[in-house]
Write an enzyme that holds these catalytic residues in place. Structure first.
Site, PDB file in Angstrom:
ATOM      1  N   PRO A 230      44.301  34.578  40.054  1.00  0.00           N
ATOM      2  CA  PRO A 230      45.513  34.642  39.222  1.00  0.00           C
ATOM      3  C   PRO A 230      46.345  35.898  39.421  1.00  0.00           C
ATOM      4  O   PRO A 230      47.536  35.910  39.122  1.00  0.00           O
ATOM      5  CB  PRO A 230      44.967  34.569  37.791  1.00  0.00           C
ATOM      6  N   GLU A 248      41.266  39.846  37.967  1.00  0.00           N
ATOM      7  CA  GLU A 248      41.190  40.654  36.734  1.00  0.00           C
ATOM      8  C   GLU A 248      42.529  41.249  36.303  1.00  0.00           C
ATOM      9  O   GLU A 248      43.193  41.964  37.064  1.00  0.00           O
ATOM     10  CB  GLU A 248      40.171  41.783  36.899  1.00  0.00           C
ATOM     11  N   LYS A 265      33.216  42.163  33.115  1.00  0.00           N
ATOM     12  CA  LYS A 265      31.936  42.851  33.341  1.00  0.00           C
ATOM     13  C   LYS A 265      30.830  41.832  33.099  1.00  0.00           C
ATOM     14  O   LYS A 265      30.583  41.414  31.967  1.00  0.00           O
ATOM     15  CB  LYS A 265      31.786  44.061  32.421  1.00  0.00           C
TER      16      LYS A 265
END
Length: 450
Positions: A230, A248, A265
């Protein structure tokens, strides 16, 4: 200021095809931007920081730039008007500042670390760009000569192929700089620092490198199709290219001074077998070790945001969500806040970099340990690529799953958060889970002797 918008006279085409045609334009940059793709070029002015030298360039004529006698600071360079609400319902690029900040530059704001010789940051002011909307590419410009630029761009795109996009060739397979034993030694040092109370978590990463010729852009379409990231992107500055396949988000700056961050994470591999893949996803969801890692970074980012946020506005809206990407499942959380009225968004971004998800906790000590153990500057990796609109809205990623090429040196990195509960073999394997598919594809461009 007038605003010129015109649909391109071309069938819907890929970002790669357009980038290939526009390859020789100064400041060429692409952001997938969470399905709001934009291609920008020919900034009015730009800053570039390389080998401790800051330079500022201004456009003189079409695709020609002149060095400014005195470069301004990043915050002085970026002039926002946050008094006028954006007309866009979603955060999309509509003219403003696009660029990247490397991990090296970001970390050096806080601690002394070595820097890669390639550019450490680039920031351009863009008034001309292409944006994909309603299943077509549209040309946007605030320039006085916008129609002439549109005509030139249309002619470039109409050409069948780019003459200057040389084929990417790896002179050797991309390989890890560390042996497995070297990684395990570094892992053990991290564990010793944790036991001594220096830190709670360190994001330990390793470099995969190769010597390469030709343009990194040549590999872009295949890598983007492989990853469906993305926050994919591409940026070219002279002999430096940066190709992002990042999943991210670092910080999204929304209307009314709202901000959002979504740290990753926690990782488990994907599998072709649906049942095995579901078990992998459920294993991650239940993992106390990954939840512990994730909440450490959530706490760190809450603290980073609170410095510039209105009191009481910092909220953890989502915790331990599982997001599935092509190669891995990730554990993702979300934090929102409201910036204080007097805060410059660029000031806030620079202060928060590098992101906590790729340093560790506490951040300052984590960066010092990373500098000691990793043995080479990260460069752009773990920095951020993104944009600000002139109204201060924008979106910046974390540069993981990203490839950088400077002259003939090509590299990508992978790693993960190490805590007291981490297993060395599992952490070593996680590096490969994250990028092995990208590495394998990249190595298909290796030169072979016929």
């Amino acid at each position: 200021m007038s605003y010129f918008k015109q649909k391109l006279n071309t069938e819907p085409t890929s970002a790669f095809d357009l980038l290939s045609q526009l390859y020789d334009l100064t400041g060429l940059v692409y952001l997938h931007d969470q399905n709001f793709p934009v291609i920008a070029f020919l900034p009015k002015k730009f800053l570039v920081f390389q080998q401790s030298i800051l330079q500022q360039f201004h456009q003189t004529t079409f695709n020609q730039y002149q060095l400014h006698p005195k470069a301004t600071t990043v915050t002085e360079f970026s002039n926002f008007d946050q008094t006028t609400p954006s007309a866009q319902q979603n955060v999309v690029f509509d003219g403003g500042y696009i660029g990247f900040f490397s991990y090296d530059y970001s970390a050096n704001q806080h601690v002394n670390i070595s820097s890669h010789p390639q550019p450490s940051f680039f920031l351009g002011q863009y008034s001309t760009f292409l944006r994909f909307q309603d299943n077509a590419w549209y040309f946007h410009s605030r320039e006085e000569n916008a129609q002439a630029i549109y005509a030139f761009i249309s002619d470039l795109i109409a050409q069948p192929t780019s003459k200057n996009l040389s084929a990417l060739t790896l002179l050797e397979a991309s390989h890890p700089r560390w042996s497995k034993q070297q990684y395990l030694n570094a892992f053990q040092h991290v564990q010793e620092y944790i036991k001594a109370g220096d830190c709670y978590q360190i994001n330990l990463t390793q470099e995969f490198k190769a010597t390469a010729q030709g343009s990194l852009l040549n590999s872009a379409q295949a890598l983007w199709q492989l990853t469906h990231a993305p926050y994919a992107g591409y940026l070219k500055i002279n002999d430096f290219e940066l190709l992002s396949c990042s999943p991210e988000l670092f910080i999204e700056f929304q209307n009314n001074r709202k901000i959002k961050t979504r740290p990753i994470k926690g990782t488990m591999p994907r599998f072709n077998d649906p049942q095995q893949d579901q078990r992998s996803k459920e294993k991650l969801s239940r993992s106390e070790k990954d939840q512990a890692e994730n909440v450490m970074i959530v706490d760190l980012l809450r603290n980073d945001l609170s410095v510039y946020a209105e009191t009481g506005s910092v909220t953890t809206t989502k915790l331990f969500e599982i997001e599935s990407f092509n190669q891995v499942h990730h554990m993702v959380s979300e934090i929102t806040a409201t910036l204080k009225e007097e805060i410059n968004p660029m000031q806030m971004l620079l202060s928060a970099l590098p992101g906590g998800s790729i340093t560790g906790a506490p951040k300052i000590r984590a960066m010092q340990i990373i500098e000691e153990l990793e043995g080479a500057p990260r460069g752009a990796y773990c920095g951020s690529l993104g944009y600000f609109n002139f109204d201060g809205t924008g979106r910046w990623n974390i540069l993981i799953r990203s490839i950088q090429k400077y002259q003939t040196e090509l590299s990508m990195w992978a790693g993960g958060g190490i805590t007291i509960a981490s297993d060395a073999e599992a952490e070593y394997q996680e590096c490969f889970d994250k990028i092995s598919a990208m590495l394998n594809l990249l190595n298909t461009w290796q030169k072979t002797d016929l």
